[in-house]
Design a protein around this motif. Sequence first.
Motif, PDB file in Angstrom:
ATOM      1  N   ARG A 266       0.838  -1.212   0.000  1.00 16.76           N
ATOM      2  CA  ARG A 266       0.000   0.000   0.000  1.00 16.76           C
ATOM      3  C   ARG A 266       0.871   1.259   0.000  1.00 16.76           C
ATOM      4  O   ARG A 266       0.593   2.223  -0.719  1.00 16.76           O
ATOM      5  N   GLY A 267       1.946   1.243   0.803  1.00 17.08           N
ATOM      6  CA  GLY A 267       2.849   2.392   0.825  1.00 17.08           C
ATOM      7  C   GLY A 267       3.538   2.598  -0.512  1.00 17.08           C
ATOM      8  O   GLY A 267       3.713   3.741  -0.967  1.00 17.08           O
ATOM      9  N   GLN A 268       3.913   1.494  -1.168  1.00 16.78           N
ATOM     10  CA  GLN A 268       4.565   1.585  -2.479  1.00 16.78           C
ATOM     11  C   GLN A 268       3.617   2.158  -3.531  1.00 16.78           C
ATOM     12  O   GLN A 268       4.001   3.014  -4.336  1.00 16.78           O
ATOM     13  N   ALA A 271       3.044   5.872  -2.922  1.00 11.51           N
ATOM     14  CA  ALA A 271       4.216   6.690  -3.246  1.00 11.51           C
ATOM     15  C   ALA A 271       4.306   6.963  -4.743  1.00 11.51           C
ATOM     16  O   ALA A 271       4.808   8.018  -5.163  1.00 11.51           O
ATOM     17  N   GLY A 272       3.804   6.025  -5.549  1.00  7.49           N
ATOM     18  CA  GLY A 272       3.901   6.193  -6.996  1.00  7.49           C
ATOM     19  C   GLY A 272       2.643   6.714  -7.648  1.00  7.49           C
ATOM     20  O   GLY A 272       2.556   6.766  -8.880  1.00  7.49           O
ATOM     21  N   ARG A 273       1.652   7.121  -6.873  1.00  4.37           N
ATOM     22  CA  ARG A 273       0.389   7.573  -7.470  1.00  4.37           C
ATOM     23  C   ARG A 273       0.519   8.977  -8.043  1.00  4.37           C
ATOM     24  O   ARG A 273       1.337   9.782  -7.595  1.00  4.37           O
ATOM     25  N   ARG A 274      -0.311   9.253  -9.025  1.00  5.56           N
ATOM     26  CA  ARG A 274      -0.352  10.584  -9.614  1.00  5.56           C
ATOM     27  C   ARG A 274      -1.162  11.526  -8.728  1.00  5.56           C
ATOM     28  O   ARG A 274      -1.897  11.091  -7.841  1.00  5.56           O
ATOM     29  N   ALA A 275      -1.074  12.803  -9.009  1.00  4.23           N
ATOM     30  CA  ALA A 275      -1.771  13.803  -8.191  1.00  4.23           C
ATOM     31  C   ALA A 275      -3.281  13.673  -8.313  1.00  4.23           C
ATOM     32  O   ALA A 275      -4.024  14.035  -7.387  1.00  4.23           O
ATOM     33  N   ASP A 276      -3.745  13.176  -9.462  1.00  4.39           N
ATOM     34  CA  ASP A 276      -5.197  13.058  -9.666  1.00  4.39           C
ATOM     35  C   ASP A 276      -5.752  11.713  -9.201  1.00  4.39           C
ATOM     36  O   ASP A 276      -6.930  11.430  -9.366  1.00  4.39           O
ATOM     37  N   GLN A 277      -4.909  10.878  -8.614  1.00  2.00           N
ATOM     38  CA  GLN A 277      -5.362   9.581  -8.117  1.00  2.00           C
ATOM     39  C   GLN A 277      -5.617   9.652  -6.613  1.00  2.00           C
ATOM     40  O   GLN A 277      -4.866  10.307  -5.891  1.00  2.00           O
TER      41      GLN A 277
END
Length: 326
Positions: A266-268, A271-277
């Motif tokens: 979940r942390g990974q 950390a890699g999500r976009r701003a709109d996610q």
Amino acid sequence: MGEYVIKLPDVGEGVAEAELVEWHIEEGQSVREDDVLAAVMTDKATVEIPAPVDGKVIWRGAEIGQVLSVGSPLIRLEVTGEGNVSAADKAIEADLPSHASSPKDKGSGPAASPLRDKSKTDSPAEHVAQTPKQSVSASQTKSFPQARQGLSPLMTAPRAEGEKPLASPAVRKRALEGGLDLRQIAGSGPAGRISHEDLDAVFRGEGAQTTQGGSGPLMRPDTSLKEVPVIGLRRKIAEKMSLAKSRIPHITYVDEVDMTALEALRGQLNAGRRADQPKLTLLPFLMRAMAKAIGAYPHINTRYDDEAGKLYQYGGLHMGIAAQTD
């Protein structure tokens, strides 16, 4: 100047009535065409009622929480021109309650309302306020919680310090369900044994303390009790939850699970999500786990029809999450 009556429209296929959940206007307020006047709720959706014409609000036909039939007069506007008020409309409005009468008709006494006010007829708090005045039989108080009686105990023990009250298992269970402390109740049986009749007296407000030879009421009315109307979506949720509780067997299973790897994943992902996610919480993972578990044990995903005597097993899985909101 004329008058224009806005009636509750047909808000959905097969819908015969709707509950008024919100007013957007006040009497005396001017409105323009397409302004939202009110919101009503059906079993399917909440629908806003717009103004079909310009005008001034001179009458509102219901209160929040009332259920109206499709076609019932809802609002009356003062408009330029002839309007659309007929003699039949005025006859119907004459039978509405006083809160729904026109300012011009406030001197007349209205008849009983044809509208069904569920917030008043279904309110548990209304029964709470009446119960202490009623005589409660043994069958009524078998499992009648103390909170429903509107009562609270006076904390003066009728027996010596450390002395255990004598009572049968049935009496103890009933006292527990009713929110009573048996140590505070004087028993009328042999050796001070507490009986169902003693509990009946307490629920009626007639129980007495016997410490130091004194006597007095063991219970008193709770003056902090207040009524809170439940309307709109909250009422529907309460109805559906009560129905589910009565028709679906409930189970609870508790176990410990090592979530270290899941939290790392979940942390990974976060950390890699976009701003709109959106940010991932544990809920999607828990739903996925439940879906896999129920898929492995399909007999859980069933519904029992008690009238037909059949068990229906579903191939698809539908899951929802309840979230606390304002």
